[in-house]
Scaffold this motif. Sequence first.
Motif, PDB file in Angstrom:
ATOM      1  N   THR A  72      27.167 -29.923  11.132  1.00 41.81           N
ATOM      2  CA  THR A  72      25.710 -29.777  11.161  1.00 41.81           C
ATOM      3  C   THR A  72      25.288 -28.497  11.858  1.00 41.81           C
ATOM      4  OG1 THR A  72      25.788 -32.143  11.474  1.00 41.81           O
ATOM      5  CG2 THR A  72      23.626 -31.109  11.622  1.00 41.81           C
ATOM      6  N   ASN A  73      25.800 -28.334  13.086  1.00 39.70           N
ATOM      7  CA  ASN A  73      25.392 -27.154  13.852  1.00 39.70           C
ATOM      8  C   ASN A  73      25.937 -25.865  13.258  1.00 39.70           C
ATOM      9  OD1 ASN A  73      23.663 -28.083  15.924  1.00 39.70           O
ATOM     10  ND2 ASN A  73      25.434 -29.082  16.864  1.00 39.70           N
ATOM     11  N   ALA A  74      27.163 -25.942  12.717  1.00 34.88           N
ATOM     12  CA  ALA A  74      27.777 -24.746  12.149  1.00 34.88           C
ATOM     13  C   ALA A  74      26.959 -24.276  10.928  1.00 34.88           C
ATOM     14  CB  ALA A  74      29.220 -25.040  11.749  1.00 34.88           C
ATOM     15  N   VAL A  75      26.584 -25.228  10.074  1.00 38.13           N
ATOM     16  CA  VAL A  75      25.818 -24.874   8.873  1.00 38.13           C
ATOM     17  C   VAL A  75      24.473 -24.290   9.273  1.00 38.13           C
ATOM     18  CG1 VAL A  75      24.622 -25.851   6.865  1.00 38.13           C
ATOM     19  CG2 VAL A  75      26.991 -26.516   7.354  1.00 38.13           C
ATOM     20  N   TRP A  76      23.873 -24.879  10.275  1.00 37.43           N
ATOM     21  CA  TRP A  76      22.567 -24.406  10.743  1.00 37.43           C
ATOM     22  C   TRP A  76      22.690 -22.970  11.271  1.00 37.43           C
ATOM     23  CZ3 TRP A  76      20.949 -23.627  15.985  1.00 37.43           C
ATOM     24  CH2 TRP A  76      19.574 -23.456  16.145  1.00 37.43           C
ATOM     25  N   ALA A  77      23.773 -22.700  12.030  1.00 43.88           N
ATOM     26  CA  ALA A  77      23.964 -21.355  12.609  1.00 43.88           C
ATOM     27  C   ALA A  77      24.253 -20.336  11.503  1.00 43.88           C
ATOM     28  CB  ALA A  77      25.107 -21.384  13.621  1.00 43.88           C
ATOM     29  N   LEU A  78      25.049 -20.745  10.530  1.00 47.48           N
ATOM     30  CA  LEU A  78      25.350 -19.827   9.418  1.00 47.48           C
ATOM     31  C   LEU A  78      24.066 -19.490   8.664  1.00 47.48           C
ATOM     32  CD1 LEU A  78      28.702 -21.333   8.049  1.00 47.48           C
ATOM     33  CD2 LEU A  78      28.404 -19.074   9.096  1.00 47.48           C
ATOM     34  N   GLY A  79      23.231 -20.501   8.509  1.00 50.94           N
ATOM     35  CA  GLY A  79      21.947 -20.300   7.823  1.00 50.94           C
ATOM     36  C   GLY A  79      21.095 -19.270   8.564  1.00 50.94           C
ATOM     37  N   LEU A  80      21.067 -19.371   9.875  1.00 49.97           N
ATOM     38  CA  LEU A  80      20.283 -18.425  10.673  1.00 49.97           C
ATOM     39  C   LEU A  80      20.798 -17.003  10.485  1.00 49.97           C
ATOM     40  CD1 LEU A  80      19.729 -20.126  14.164  1.00 49.97           C
ATOM     41  CD2 LEU A  80      18.087 -19.791  12.324  1.00 49.97           C
ATOM     42  N   LEU A  81      22.130 -16.870  10.471  1.00 46.61           N
ATOM     43  CA  LEU A  81      22.730 -15.541  10.319  1.00 46.61           C
ATOM     44  C   LEU A  81      22.332 -14.957   8.962  1.00 46.61           C
ATOM     45  CD1 LEU A  81      26.269 -16.263  11.813  1.00 46.61           C
ATOM     46  CD2 LEU A  81      24.588 -14.655  12.723  1.00 46.61           C
ATOM     47  N   ARG A  82      22.410 -15.828   7.954  1.00 44.51           N
ATOM     48  CA  ARG A  82      22.051 -15.343   6.617  1.00 44.51           C
ATOM     49  C   ARG A  82      20.595 -14.898   6.557  1.00 44.51           C
ATOM     50  NH1 ARG A  82      24.826 -17.256   1.290  1.00 44.51           N
ATOM     51  NH2 ARG A  82      23.229 -18.826   1.249  1.00 44.51           N
ATOM     52  N   GLU A  83      19.745 -15.675   7.251  1.00 44.11           N
ATOM     53  CA  GLU A  83      18.323 -15.300   7.276  1.00 44.11           C
ATOM     54  C   GLU A  83      18.131 -13.946   7.942  1.00 44.11           C
ATOM     55  OE1 GLU A  83      15.939 -18.321   9.128  1.00 44.11           O
ATOM     56  OE2 GLU A  83      16.672 -19.831   7.701  1.00 44.11           O
ATOM     57  N   ALA A  84      19.038 -13.630   8.884  1.00 42.04           N
ATOM     58  CA  ALA A  84      18.932 -12.347   9.593  1.00 42.04           C
ATOM     59  C   ALA A  84      19.566 -11.223   8.773  1.00 42.04           C
ATOM     60  CB  ALA A  84      19.613 -12.456  10.953  1.00 42.04           C
ATOM     61  N   GLY A  85      19.994 -11.535   7.543  1.00 41.29           N
ATOM     62  CA  GLY A  85      20.536 -10.503   6.662  1.00 41.29           C
ATOM     63  C   GLY A  85      22.013 -10.248   6.857  1.00 41.29           C
ATOM     64  N   ILE A  86      22.666 -11.119   7.615  1.00 36.64           N
ATOM     65  CA  ILE A  86      24.102 -10.942   7.871  1.00 36.64           C
ATOM     66  C   ILE A  86      24.869 -11.762   6.845  1.00 36.64           C
ATOM     67  CG2 ILE A  86      25.928 -11.415   9.571  1.00 36.64           C
ATOM     68  CD1 ILE A  86      23.492 -11.105  11.661  1.00 36.64           C
ATOM     69  N   ARG A  87      25.995 -11.192   6.363  1.00 38.56           N
ATOM     70  CA  ARG A  87      26.784 -11.919   5.374  1.00 38.56           C
ATOM     71  C   ARG A  87      27.702 -12.917   6.080  1.00 38.56           C
ATOM     72  NH1 ARG A  87      28.045  -9.828   0.521  1.00 38.56           N
ATOM     73  NH2 ARG A  87      30.252  -9.533   0.975  1.00 38.56           N
ATOM     74  N   THR A  88      28.080 -13.956   5.341  1.00 40.05           N
ATOM     75  CA  THR A  88      28.932 -14.980   5.957  1.00 40.05           C
ATOM     76  C   THR A  88      30.145 -15.237   5.076  1.00 40.05           C
ATOM     77  OG1 THR A  88      27.647 -16.672   4.856  1.00 40.05           O
ATOM     78  CG2 THR A  88      27.010 -16.169   7.115  1.00 40.05           C
ATOM     79  N   ALA A  89      31.267 -15.582   5.733  1.00 37.74           N
ATOM     80  CA  ALA A  89      32.495 -15.852   4.981  1.00 37.74           C
ATOM     81  C   ALA A  89      33.163 -17.112   5.514  1.00 37.74           C
ATOM     82  CB  ALA A  89      33.452 -14.667   5.115  1.00 37.74           C
ATOM     83  N   LEU A  90      33.749 -17.875   4.568  1.00 41.43           N
ATOM     84  CA  LEU A  90      34.504 -19.062   4.977  1.00 41.43           C
ATOM     85  C   LEU A  90      35.977 -18.671   4.962  1.00 41.43           C
ATOM     86  CD1 LEU A  90      34.026 -21.979   5.773  1.00 41.43           C
ATOM     87  CD2 LEU A  90      34.321 -22.632   3.383  1.00 41.43           C
ATOM     88  N   ASP A  91      36.554 -18.616   6.174  1.00 44.41           N
ATOM     89  CA  ASP A  91      37.906 -18.098   6.388  1.00 44.41           C
ATOM     90  C   ASP A  91      38.953 -19.187   6.121  1.00 44.41           C
ATOM     91  OD1 ASP A  91      39.765 -16.257   7.125  1.00 44.41           O
ATOM     92  OD2 ASP A  91      38.993 -15.944   9.160  1.00 44.41           O
ATOM     93  N   ASP A  92      40.169 -18.734   5.781  1.00 45.81           N
ATOM     94  CA  ASP A  92      41.311 -19.644   5.611  1.00 45.81           C
ATOM     95  C   ASP A  92      40.972 -20.793   4.667  1.00 45.81           C
ATOM     96  OD1 ASP A  92      42.300 -18.010   7.546  1.00 45.81           O
ATOM     97  OD2 ASP A  92      42.303 -19.514   9.148  1.00 45.81           O
TER      98      ASP A  92
END
Length: 761
Positions: free
Chosen positions: A638-658
């Motif tokens: 829950t918290n991880a998805v929420w944090a990733l969402g915030l990063l994306r909103e800030a224009g930062i790209r996200t990657a799911l590792d491994d």
Amino acid sequence: MPSSMSARDRRPVGPGAEGADPAEELASLLESQDVVREVMKGFLHLGTGETGRVIDDALARLGAHLDVDRSYVFVFDPPEMDNTHEWCRAGVSPESPSLQRVPIDAVAGWLDELIDGDVVVIEDVPGLPDERGIERDHLVSQGILSLLVVPMLSLGELVGLVGFDSVRRHRRFVRAEIGLLRSLADVITSVLVRQRSDEKAAVAEQRLAALTTYSTDFIMIVGDDQLIRFASPSCEHLGLVPDELIATSWFDHVHPDDVREIFRLTRPMADQQLAERVIRLPDFRVRTGRGGWCWMAGSISDVRHDGVVDGLVVNAHDVTDRRGVQEQLAYEALHDPLTGLGNRTLLTERLHDVCRRSSAGSSTVALVFLDLDRFKLVNDGHGHAVGDEVLVEVACRLATVVRSGDTVIRFGGDEFVVLLDAVDEPDEVDQLVRRLEQALDPPVRVGDVEYRVSASMGVVLGSGDVLDPIAMLRDADTAMYRAKESGRGRAVVFDEPLRTKVLRKLTLLHRLPEALDGGAIEVGFQPVVELRTGRVIGAEALVRWNDEVLGVVSPGELVTAAEEAGLIARLTQELCGASTRAAASWPDGLGVALNLSLAQLTHPDLIPTISTALGRHGLDASRLCVEVTESSLMDDQTNAVWALGLLREAGIRTALDDFGTGYTSLAVLRELPVDVLKVDRAFVRGVHRDERDRRLVAAVIGLAGDFDMVTLAEGVENVEQRSALVAAGCSYGQGYLFGRPMSSDAFRATLGDVLERPSVT
Ligand code: C2E
Ligand code: MG
Ligand code: MG
């Protein structure tokens, strides 16, 4: 008798006025002697309670014989006196009722003579000279014409007086009569004094009896032989019969566990080898007449020097209530109120005890640290009341499967500790662990709901003189965490490699702050390329710490230690700063990927930290990518998805590792705010030669496409892998084939070599 008298300077009149007739005197004397002899007889065989009557009788007979009108006794009770006995001739009114508690000062004028043993005789009251006018007027006002007062002296002390008044005529007293009256006064004195002392003794005895009966103190007199000679009536409060205690040993009534200490303390006193006469006794138990035991506190005093007591006096009182409260407090201090198990304090006590005993011998002790798995879910999901019930049931089950001498402790929250005192057989601990697991196996039922409970356990064994309670607990805790890490619901025994690991961890935690301050923590940049063309599109930032003491510290080790040391935000700042600074120095369009652990990702300072770094180095947010491993997502989705969402909103790209190592379901994957899927090296390894790996990678790539994600293959080491990946449709890649992690400068220098990596079509 005067009720007050103030004349001081006057002499008694008589005895035996001048010019008395000797024959008359002799006749009177003989007659008086007979009367006095008769009266004395009455005093000879005086029975109990007869004193008053005999004195009254004596006053009446003598009064009548002397032909006076009133005869009386005053008894002194300083500063007052009482008219205790009085005889009056018929027709003469008694004065006794008004002459109680009269100040002795009323006869102050006569006291000197009386104390000296002289009688006071006034044969002619109205004829008293003027210097004794006050005394005269006072006596006259009572109608007294003559009087005789004889002192009552006991051991030289004036204790009262016997008097004879005449109101009808003047009376002469002859010398011999006065002598007889003195004798009578002496007899009355001795009788009254004895009566008074008997009364005092009786009162004292009654008082003592009442005290020992109603006292809550329990008093015994024992001889040198420890046999009871006296037991106070208050023993009845304990249901004991005082008479039945006589001649029994007092130790027979003391609890066997307490006898030894009391005997040790009192023996030197009994043997007269002790200077002190009183010893405080430690609390001891006495058997009550009702069959139970009663706690007593008290003392023993040596009173053998006192002829009446002649023994050792045990004085004790019931402290059962106080002991009860003390025991309750002691129990509460050492026990957990919810489960009734021992608490951490008790564990520390037992552990020290066990370790001390083990060090003295060579026995082995074992400690099992047990932590319930995912108990937080029960508390959060069903409430603390349910959580409490589950804990109580768990505590009860654990307590029933340990051996009788072992200790089960609630360490706190959902943590329990089992301490095995003296392990004799090698497999004893294994058996215990199995019993503990089995005990938790059946679901715990609370109301209508069943809860599955499992525990991760850390076991530590120790023996000999190296045992250290604190280290044992720490090691068991470490092993328990190991059990959690390796999948929960299992037991891990703390052993040598684990010990080495712990030591390394401690060193790491110790050296980390300095490493952060000293810039020892570096970042390496591994190129990321477009697989088909070999064009470098950016780099992944990988942390590097090569410590002179610890050697190479892996990123995983470093990040975990920083989390434990509370330095994770600091580390994030460091890595974020280094990555953005480096990327800002590369040509436009090249991005940098930053790895974040779950704790880093969900830290409240993350966005401000990143913004600051981007701002400081003038890097556009789109050039930064944040990588989070698939498995770390699982721990707090829950918290991880929420944090990733915030990063994306800030224009930062996200990657799911491994990707591929975790268990992300398709449903979850679709919802993840992720731009890049990084295919784990494990699948890349065989992609060029293993059909299954190839298909798997192709499936992942297809999936990513469906969810608008791009794929990046990790660990590309050879051209065959690269070709297979390109063929499968994978867009990007990184690996030793393209370059190992390197410094930012080295990375920038390689950018010109892109052409050396030919395109794959
Ligand atoms: P990762 O993010 O999957 O990083 C790739 C790892 O694979 C790196 O190991 C890299 O050196 C290694 N690698 C790259 N190409 C090849 C190859 O061709 N063959 C083989 N055998 N290995 C290759 P590294 O640097 O030891 O990092 C390990 C993991 O530690 C990373 O896995 C990442 O999850 C984590 N990590 C690294 N740096 C950081 C960081 O700054 N913060 C956080 N939170 N984690 C980091
Ligand atoms: Mg990575
Ligand atoms: Mg990876």
